[in-house]
Design a protein around this motif. Structure first.
Motif, PDB file in Angstrom:
ATOM      1  N   ARG A  50     -13.207  18.664 -14.025  1.00  0.00           N
ATOM      2  CA  ARG A  50     -13.695  19.563 -12.972  1.00  0.00           C
ATOM      3  C   ARG A  50     -12.569  20.480 -12.536  1.00  0.00           C
ATOM      4  O   ARG A  50     -11.447  20.026 -12.287  1.00  0.00           O
ATOM      5  N   LEU A  51     -12.845  21.766 -12.469  1.00  0.00           N
ATOM      6  CA  LEU A  51     -11.888  22.760 -12.007  1.00  0.00           C
ATOM      7  C   LEU A  51     -12.103  22.986 -10.522  1.00  0.00           C
ATOM      8  O   LEU A  51     -13.136  23.512 -10.104  1.00  0.00           O
ATOM      9  N   GLU A  52     -11.135  22.570  -9.722  1.00  0.00           N
ATOM     10  CA  GLU A  52     -11.251  22.602  -8.272  1.00  0.00           C
ATOM     11  C   GLU A  52     -11.183  24.013  -7.716  1.00  0.00           C
ATOM     12  O   GLU A  52     -11.847  24.340  -6.735  1.00  0.00           O
ATOM     13  N   ARG A  53     -10.342  24.851  -8.338  1.00  0.00           N
ATOM     14  CA  ARG A  53     -10.156  26.211  -7.817  1.00  0.00           C
ATOM     15  C   ARG A  53     -10.525  27.225  -8.909  1.00  0.00           C
ATOM     16  O   ARG A  53      -9.678  27.927  -9.449  1.00  0.00           O
ATOM     17  N   SER A  54     -11.801  27.227  -9.195  1.00  0.00           N
ATOM     18  CA  SER A  54     -12.361  28.155 -10.169  1.00  0.00           C
ATOM     19  C   SER A  54     -13.028  29.297  -9.415  1.00  0.00           C
ATOM     20  O   SER A  54     -13.820  29.066  -8.496  1.00  0.00           O
ATOM     21  N   PHE A  55     -12.705  30.532  -9.804  1.00  0.00           N
ATOM     22  CA  PHE A  55     -13.244  31.710  -9.128  1.00  0.00           C
ATOM     23  C   PHE A  55     -13.822  32.681 -10.150  1.00  0.00           C
ATOM     24  O   PHE A  55     -13.476  32.654 -11.333  1.00  0.00           O
ATOM     25  N   CYS A  56     -14.705  33.543  -9.676  1.00  0.00           N
ATOM     26  CA  CYS A  56     -15.273  34.575 -10.523  1.00  0.00           C
ATOM     27  C   CYS A  56     -14.625  35.917 -10.205  1.00  0.00           C
ATOM     28  O   CYS A  56     -13.892  36.050  -9.233  1.00  0.00           O
ATOM     29  N   ASP A 286      -5.439  24.053 -10.564  1.00  0.00           N
ATOM     30  CA  ASP A 286      -4.866  25.321 -11.005  1.00  0.00           C
ATOM     31  C   ASP A 286      -5.861  26.444 -10.725  1.00  0.00           C
ATOM     32  O   ASP A 286      -7.078  26.266 -10.838  1.00  0.00           O
ATOM     33  N   LEU A 287      -5.347  27.612 -10.392  1.00  0.00           N
ATOM     34  CA  LEU A 287      -6.210  28.776 -10.225  1.00  0.00           C
ATOM     35  C   LEU A 287      -6.719  29.223 -11.589  1.00  0.00           C
ATOM     36  O   LEU A 287      -5.936  29.461 -12.519  1.00  0.00           O
ATOM     37  N   VAL A 288      -8.037  29.311 -11.735  1.00  0.00           N
ATOM     38  CA  VAL A 288      -8.633  29.841 -12.960  1.00  0.00           C
ATOM     39  C   VAL A 288      -9.692  30.860 -12.568  1.00  0.00           C
ATOM     40  O   VAL A 288     -10.278  30.797 -11.481  1.00  0.00           O
ATOM     41  N   SER A 289      -9.930  31.795 -13.457  1.00  0.00           N
ATOM     42  CA  SER A 289     -10.912  32.856 -13.225  1.00  0.00           C
ATOM     43  C   SER A 289     -11.923  32.843 -14.355  1.00  0.00           C
ATOM     44  O   SER A 289     -11.596  32.476 -15.496  1.00  0.00           O
ATOM     45  N   ASP A 320      -4.976  18.735 -22.016  1.00  0.00           N
ATOM     46  CA  ASP A 320      -3.771  17.939 -21.761  1.00  0.00           C
ATOM     47  C   ASP A 320      -3.264  18.003 -20.331  1.00  0.00           C
ATOM     48  O   ASP A 320      -2.261  17.370 -20.010  1.00  0.00           O
ATOM     49  N   GLY A 321      -3.906  18.788 -19.466  1.00  0.00           N
ATOM     50  CA  GLY A 321      -3.424  18.927 -18.101  1.00  0.00           C
ATOM     51  C   GLY A 321      -2.239  19.865 -17.965  1.00  0.00           C
ATOM     52  O   GLY A 321      -1.604  19.900 -16.902  1.00  0.00           O
ATOM     53  N   ALA A 322      -1.919  20.620 -19.014  1.00  0.00           N
ATOM     54  CA  ALA A 322      -0.808  21.572 -18.945  1.00  0.00           C
ATOM     55  C   ALA A 322      -1.161  22.702 -17.990  1.00  0.00           C
ATOM     56  O   ALA A 322      -2.291  23.206 -17.984  1.00  0.00           O
ATOM     57  N   ALA A 323      -0.209  23.119 -17.181  1.00  0.00           N
ATOM     58  CA  ALA A 323      -0.465  24.130 -16.155  1.00  0.00           C
ATOM     59  C   ALA A 323      -0.962  25.426 -16.779  1.00  0.00           C
ATOM     60  O   ALA A 323      -0.472  25.863 -17.829  1.00  0.00           O
ATOM     61  N   HIS A 324      -1.934  26.030 -16.126  1.00  0.00           N
ATOM     62  CA  HIS A 324      -2.453  27.325 -16.564  1.00  0.00           C
ATOM     63  C   HIS A 324      -1.565  28.429 -16.016  1.00  0.00           C
ATOM     64  O   HIS A 324      -1.195  28.425 -14.846  1.00  0.00           O
ATOM     65  N   ASP A 325      -1.249  29.369 -16.859  1.00  0.00           N
ATOM     66  CA  ASP A 325      -0.322  30.445 -16.491  1.00  0.00           C
ATOM     67  C   ASP A 325      -1.052  31.533 -15.708  1.00  0.00           C
ATOM     68  O   ASP A 325      -1.197  32.669 -16.162  1.00  0.00           O
ATOM     69  N   ARG A 326      -1.516  31.185 -14.514  1.00  0.00           N
ATOM     70  CA  ARG A 326      -2.156  32.173 -13.638  1.00  0.00           C
ATOM     71  C   ARG A 326      -1.836  31.800 -12.200  1.00  0.00           C
ATOM     72  O   ARG A 326      -2.251  30.741 -11.721  1.00  0.00           O
ATOM     73  N   ASP A 327      -1.108  32.662 -11.513  1.00  0.00           N
ATOM     74  CA  ASP A 327      -0.734  32.352 -10.127  1.00  0.00           C
ATOM     75  C   ASP A 327      -1.543  33.151  -9.115  1.00  0.00           C
ATOM     76  O   ASP A 327      -1.299  33.060  -7.918  1.00  0.00           O
ATOM     77  N   ARG A 328      -2.528  33.926  -9.594  1.00  0.00           N
ATOM     78  CA  ARG A 328      -3.408  34.677  -8.703  1.00  0.00           C
ATOM     79  C   ARG A 328      -4.679  35.053  -9.438  1.00  0.00           C
ATOM     80  O   ARG A 328      -4.690  35.164 -10.667  1.00  0.00           O
ATOM     81  N   VAL A 345      -7.235  40.036  -3.988  1.00  0.00           N
ATOM     82  CA  VAL A 345      -6.345  39.180  -4.765  1.00  0.00           C
ATOM     83  C   VAL A 345      -6.135  37.896  -3.975  1.00  0.00           C
ATOM     84  O   VAL A 345      -5.972  37.924  -2.751  1.00  0.00           O
ATOM     85  N   ARG A 346      -6.157  36.765  -4.686  1.00  0.00           N
ATOM     86  CA  ARG A 346      -5.960  35.459  -4.061  1.00  0.00           C
ATOM     87  C   ARG A 346      -4.835  34.721  -4.771  1.00  0.00           C
ATOM     88  O   ARG A 346      -4.820  34.617  -6.010  1.00  0.00           O
ATOM     89  N   THR A 347      -3.898  34.183  -4.007  1.00  0.00           N
ATOM     90  CA  THR A 347      -2.850  33.330  -4.534  1.00  0.00           C
ATOM     91  C   THR A 347      -3.115  31.901  -4.075  1.00  0.00           C
ATOM     92  O   THR A 347      -4.162  31.603  -3.500  1.00  0.00           O
ATOM     93  N   ASP A 348      -2.167  31.010  -4.303  1.00  0.00           N
ATOM     94  CA  ASP A 348      -2.333  29.639  -3.825  1.00  0.00           C
ATOM     95  C   ASP A 348      -2.591  29.597  -2.329  1.00  0.00           C
ATOM     96  O   ASP A 348      -3.417  28.803  -1.858  1.00  0.00           O
ATOM     97  N   ARG A 349      -1.916  30.456  -1.580  1.00  0.00           N
ATOM     98  CA  ARG A 349      -1.963  30.346  -0.127  1.00  0.00           C
ATOM     99  C   ARG A 349      -2.684  31.490   0.570  1.00  0.00           C
ATOM    100  O   ARG A 349      -3.217  31.303   1.675  1.00  0.00           O
ATOM    101  N   TYR A 350      -2.709  32.662  -0.024  1.00  0.00           N
ATOM    102  CA  TYR A 350      -3.187  33.839   0.701  1.00  0.00           C
ATOM    103  C   TYR A 350      -4.325  34.540  -0.035  1.00  0.00           C
ATOM    104  O   TYR A 350      -4.421  34.487  -1.257  1.00  0.00           O
ATOM    105  N   ARG A 351      -5.172  35.201   0.737  1.00  0.00           N
ATOM    106  CA  ARG A 351      -6.135  36.144   0.184  1.00  0.00           C
ATOM    107  C   ARG A 351      -5.969  37.485   0.884  1.00  0.00           C
ATOM    108  O   ARG A 351      -5.932  37.558   2.115  1.00  0.00           O
ATOM    109  N   TYR A 352      -5.887  38.532   0.066  1.00  0.00           N
ATOM    110  CA  TYR A 352      -5.824  39.902   0.565  1.00  0.00           C
ATOM    111  C   TYR A 352      -7.067  40.635   0.087  1.00  0.00           C
ATOM    112  O   TYR A 352      -7.441  40.573  -1.091  1.00  0.00           O
TER     113      TYR A 352
END
Length: 457
Positions: A50-56, A286-289, A320-328, A345-352
């Motif tokens: 399950r992807l916890e922080r999946s966005f469109c 991880d942030l995924v789009s 494998d649980g390897a980090a996805h290379d997306r920070d926003r 744009v959304r990062t781990d902590r902020y949305r603009y």
């Protein structure tokens, strides 16, 4: 073995792909912590990942789905509005079914699509059955497909992989549907509804009725349909050789969700299971789009993903649980049933959020307005003019209620408008620049001024 035989053997060894996608669900499932009965989808999450922080990429149907299928943002692939209102992918665009067909898959659309307004074969499907988009009816359509496949000639039955896109309409509004038995709506009743999943809505009778009907529709149609489709694959002996993906196009059809570039409008359920490859009930934050979805699915089945699109594979995260290379992650809206230009744009902590509105008041798509007494909620939340900029600290304000940018609107230069919160000036400057750089790098036409309506008759 000849080169041709070797190639065919490699193709036959690839897993089948079943992509089940529904309308307007957001993350409204039990496995995401929502107060809704979804045992079948929860079981899929427990079997897979399950992807916890999946966005469109867009809080509306066609633009978001265009990203799912191409790996490109809507303003790149041209689907900046709804397909039934004239926006469509050009035939030249490579799509997930086209990539898979080129790799030896047979490709099938069962149910709903919304990337083109007319012939879905333009998207790369060999076979199309759009006779229904109702969840429970599509179970029979999938069963018929599997039966036809089993009865096919020996060559096809020898193991050529297939891709099936199953498009389900529910839980698109209206939540209460004539073809759904009344008994489905008996539980939960409005009085038993927990509104904790909707902190952005007030406790009003119309809202409670809406949420009760939404819960019933998810629990009584969508969830059992997905369970039945998985059972059919198992009965056909195909489950162990199938990559099964469930997702949705965007957030719930509620005020301050669908049609907005907040988390509630852009968050999506994303569950993936591939026996022996993607399994074990892992949860990744991880942030995924969904611009990454097509490259990821291609990667998982051993097809080289495209390198000339914005989307990037997160297959290693799933395997494998390897980090996805997306920070926003980026979101956008341009046209719905009227012009409503927004970028975010959304990062781990902020949305603009940057609102480019040319309207004197905020616009909300008509298909998110609650019925009955709930219309008062729509008026309460959406009569004000949006500010030109919005900034939210998601760590301190996860429901995006306190705008830390100025309340100045696109039409306003008044001296009495608020200044940005002094603690967040640097964050605001950084994300403002980041969003503009992304728009420039992706040739966003909005930078050149208002985007005209689709060129259709």
């Amino acid at each position: 073995m000849s080169v041709e035989d070797t190639s065919r053997a490699a193709t036959a060894a690839r897993p089948n792909v079943v992509l089940v996608h529904c309308h307007d669900l957001g993350q409204y499932l039990g496995c995401y912590g929502a107060d809704v009965d979804s045992p079948n989808l929860d079981r899929l999450a427990a079997d897979g990942v399950r992807l916890e922080r999946s966005f469109c990429t867009a809080p509306q149907c066609s633009p978001s789905r265009s990203s799912m299928m191409t790996g490109a943002y809507p303003h790149e692939n041209g689907v900046m509005g709804l397909a039934h209102m004239g926006w469509a992918l050009d035939d030249d665009w490579a799509t997930l079914p086209k990539y898979l067909r080129d790799a030896g898959y047979s490709t099938h659309l069962l149910g709903f699509q919304h990337e083109v307004p007319d012939d879905p074969t333009r998207l790369g499907y060999d076979h199309v059955d759009t006779t229904t988009k109702r969840a429970l009816d599509l179970v029979d359509v999938v069963d018929d497909f599997l039966a036809d496949r089993a009865a096919a000639d020996a060559h096809a039955a020898a193991g050529d992989p297939f891709f099936v896109s199953v498009g389900i309409e529910e839980p698109h509004r209206p939540f209460r549907r004539e073809y759904v038995p009344d008994s489905v709506y008996d539980d939960p009743g409005p009085d038993e509804v927990d509104l904790g999943d909707f902190p952005y809505l007030p406790d009003e009778p119309g809202v409670r009725e809406d949420v009760a009907d939404l819960q019933s529709l998810v629990a009584g149609t969508l969830d059992p349909a997905v369970g039945a489709i998985r059972d059919s694959l198992s009965a056909a002996g195909l489950a162990e050789d199938t990559l099964f993906v469930f997702t949705t196009d965007h957030g719930l059809a509620m005020p301050r969700a669908k049609g907005t570039c907040y988390d509630a409008g852009l968050e999506t359920a994303l569950l993936v299971h591939q026996p022996g490859v993607v399994e074990g009930g892992a949860v990744h934050d991880d942030l995924v789009s969904n611009v990454d979805l097509a490259p990821t699915l291609l990667d998982l089945v051993g097809v080289d993903p495209p390198t000339d699109v914005a989307g990037r594979s997160f297959a290693d995260l799933l395997r494998d649980g390897a980090a996805h290379d997306r920070d926003r992650v980026y979101g956008e809206m341009t046209w719905h049933d009227r012009y409503n230009p927004v970028r975010s744009v959304r990062t781990d902590r902020y949305r603009y959020v940057r609102n480019f509105s040319v309207l004197p008041r905020v616009f909300v798509p008509l298909d998110v307005v609650p019925t009955a007494a709930g219309r008062a909620v729509h008026e309460q939340f959406h009569v004000e003019q949006r500010p030109a900029e919005e900034l939210y600290d998601l760590e301190r304000d996860p429901h995006e209620r306190r705008n830390l940018a100025s309340d100045r609107t696109p039409f306003e230069t008044a001296a009495d408008a608020s200044d940005p919160h002094p603690e967040y000036v640097d964050v605001l400057d950084r994300l403002r620049s980041d969003l503009r750089e992304w728009m420039a790098a992706t040739d966003d036409p909005l930078l050149d001024g208002p985007v005209p309506y689709a060129d259709v008759e």
